[in-house]
Write an enzyme that holds these catalytic residues in place. Sequence first.
Site, PDB file in Angstrom:
ATOM      1  N   GLY A   1       5.787   4.238  -8.912  1.00  0.00           N
ATOM      2  CA  GLY A   1       6.209   2.958  -8.939  1.00  0.00           C
ATOM      3  C   GLY A   1       5.269   1.644  -9.002  1.00  0.00           C
ATOM      4  CG  HIS A   2       3.275   0.579  -5.365  1.00  0.00           C
ATOM      5  ND1 HIS A   2       3.365   1.919  -4.344  1.00  0.00           N
ATOM      6  CD2 HIS A   2       3.910  -0.391  -4.748  1.00  0.00           C
ATOM      7  CE1 HIS A   2       3.854   1.476  -3.546  1.00  0.00           C
ATOM      8  NE2 HIS A   2       4.117   0.012  -3.588  1.00  0.00           N
TER       9      HIS A   2
ATOM     10  N   GLY B   1       9.083  -4.898  -8.645  1.00  0.00           N
ATOM     11  CA  GLY B   1      10.176  -3.655  -8.957  1.00  0.00           C
ATOM     12  C   GLY B   1      11.562  -3.906  -8.741  1.00  0.00           C
TER      13      GLY B   1
ATOM     14  N   GLY C   1       0.861  -1.156   0.094  1.00  0.00           N
ATOM     15  CA  GLY C   1      -0.012  -0.055   0.085  1.00  0.00           C
ATOM     16  C   GLY C   1       0.982   1.323  -0.019  1.00  0.00           C
TER      17      GLY C   1
ATOM     18  CB  VAL D   1       9.162   4.426 -11.017  1.00  0.00           C
ATOM     19  CG1 VAL D   1       8.455   5.982 -11.443  1.00  0.00           C
ATOM     20  CG2 VAL D   1       8.445   3.420 -12.194  1.00  0.00           C
TER      21      VAL D   1
HETATM   22  P1  AMP Z   1       5.883  -2.398  -1.450  1.00  0.00           P
HETATM   23  O1  AMP Z   1       4.566  -1.764  -1.379  1.00  0.00           O
HETATM   24  O2  AMP Z   1       7.424  -1.435  -0.968  1.00  0.00           O
HETATM   25  O3  AMP Z   1       6.119  -3.752  -0.901  1.00  0.00           O
HETATM   26  O4  AMP Z   1       6.353  -2.428  -3.107  1.00  0.00           O
HETATM   27  C1  AMP Z   1       5.487  -3.404  -3.989  1.00  0.00           C
HETATM   28  C2  AMP Z   1       6.080  -3.847  -5.166  1.00  0.00           C
HETATM   29  O5  AMP Z   1       6.547  -2.344  -5.772  1.00  0.00           O
HETATM   30  C3  AMP Z   1       7.555  -4.285  -5.225  1.00  0.00           C
HETATM   31  O6  AMP Z   1       7.563  -5.222  -6.148  1.00  0.00           O
HETATM   32  C4  AMP Z   1       8.430  -2.981  -5.042  1.00  0.00           C
HETATM   33  O7  AMP Z   1       9.877  -3.607  -5.905  1.00  0.00           O
HETATM   34  C5  AMP Z   1       7.868  -2.160  -6.283  1.00  0.00           C
HETATM   35  N1  AMP Z   1       8.455  -0.753  -6.127  1.00  0.00           N
HETATM   36  C6  AMP Z   1       8.565  -0.077  -5.181  1.00  0.00           C
HETATM   37  N2  AMP Z   1       9.090   1.097  -5.432  1.00  0.00           N
HETATM   38  C7  AMP Z   1       9.316   1.004  -6.525  1.00  0.00           C
HETATM   39  C8  AMP Z   1       9.916   2.112  -7.834  1.00  0.00           C
HETATM   40  N3  AMP Z   1      10.503   3.055  -7.373  1.00  0.00           N
HETATM   41  N4  AMP Z   1      10.026   1.492  -8.911  1.00  0.00           N
HETATM   42  C9  AMP Z   1       9.726   0.349  -9.423  1.00  0.00           C
HETATM   43  N5  AMP Z   1       8.925  -0.514  -8.516  1.00  0.00           N
HETATM   44  C10 AMP Z   1       8.776  -0.240  -7.167  1.00  0.00           C
END
Ligand code: AMP
Length: 290
Positions: free
Chosen positions: A36-37, A147, A31, A176
């Site tokens: 990026g998400h 990501g 969340g 991103v």
């Molecule tokens: P999280 O909510 O932090 O667990 O992230 C969920 C997904 O989004 C994971 O696969 C992360 O690697 C990806 N993610 C988070 N930040 C970025 C970003 N800046 N660019 C690309 N993917 C991202």
Amino acid sequence: METIRTVAWMKEKAREARAEQRIIGFVPTMGALHTGHMALIERAKKECSPVFVSIFLNPKQFGPHEDLSRYPRPLDADSEKLTDAKIDGLFLPEAGEIYPPGFSTYVHLEGLSERLEGKSRPGHFQGVATVVLKLFEIVQPHYAYFGRKDAQQVRIIQHMARDLNLDVEIVVCPIVREPDGLALSSRNAYLNAEERKAATVLYRALLAAAAEIHAGTRDSLELQRAMHKVLNKEPRARVDYAEIVDAQTFEPAIRIAHCCYGLLAVRVGNTRLIDNMLIEQSGDEVRVDI
Ligand code: AMP
């Protein structure tokens, strides 16, 4: 968009989609959704239908002194973003739905999960691997999108998928960044104005190492030195690690060869940030992807 709160309901949706020969795409998140998400979701939508996104703040991947209690939880804003993105379903389970009383089974990856992030955050990757395996069983995706921002995490998930013969394709998406180079992260919300400015030091350190590579440097110690030189100039930054590692094993690489990562973990104020660059060498050509 349907909000799905139970495992049984989510499994039913997945079963229906599979019975109709549809290709399920899945984007697991914690969340506090940012661009990026959303980039992962857009990619999933191009390749799959239906697309399911989970929001689950997984307590098992946080250490006792980490930021679980203050992690941002802007659920209304997240729901709106997902509705606008026209995904098919949001899987939004409570912790007790994922970890019922008596839960005691964990996935542990030897070696890979003990280095770098795993060393700094004991138990973190066991929590990640366990929840991701459970989410895969529940959502039954053909493709799951992650990501490259969390490079070691995605490597661990690929490794788990291989070791356990999981029937899911792991798709790795680019990092991103903000216009000034800071990688988007839900944790950037913790930074005050001064720290936010200082936080670009991770990107600047990666750029400095990339410039060395383009100038012909292949020795990892020299590249690490280039990163530390930039990081040490920023008084608000405290380096946890700045390393060049083999992209498969995450063991230290002595020289750039084949495929490596430059990995950074840096505290800016009280906020721990990670970032990386992918270095791919074939013959005399080196490509650096930041
Ligand atoms: P999280 O909510 O932090 O667990 O992230 C969920 C997904 O989004 C994971 O696969 C992360 O690697 C990806 N993610 C988070 N930040 C970025 C970003 N800046 N660019 C690309 N993917 C991202």
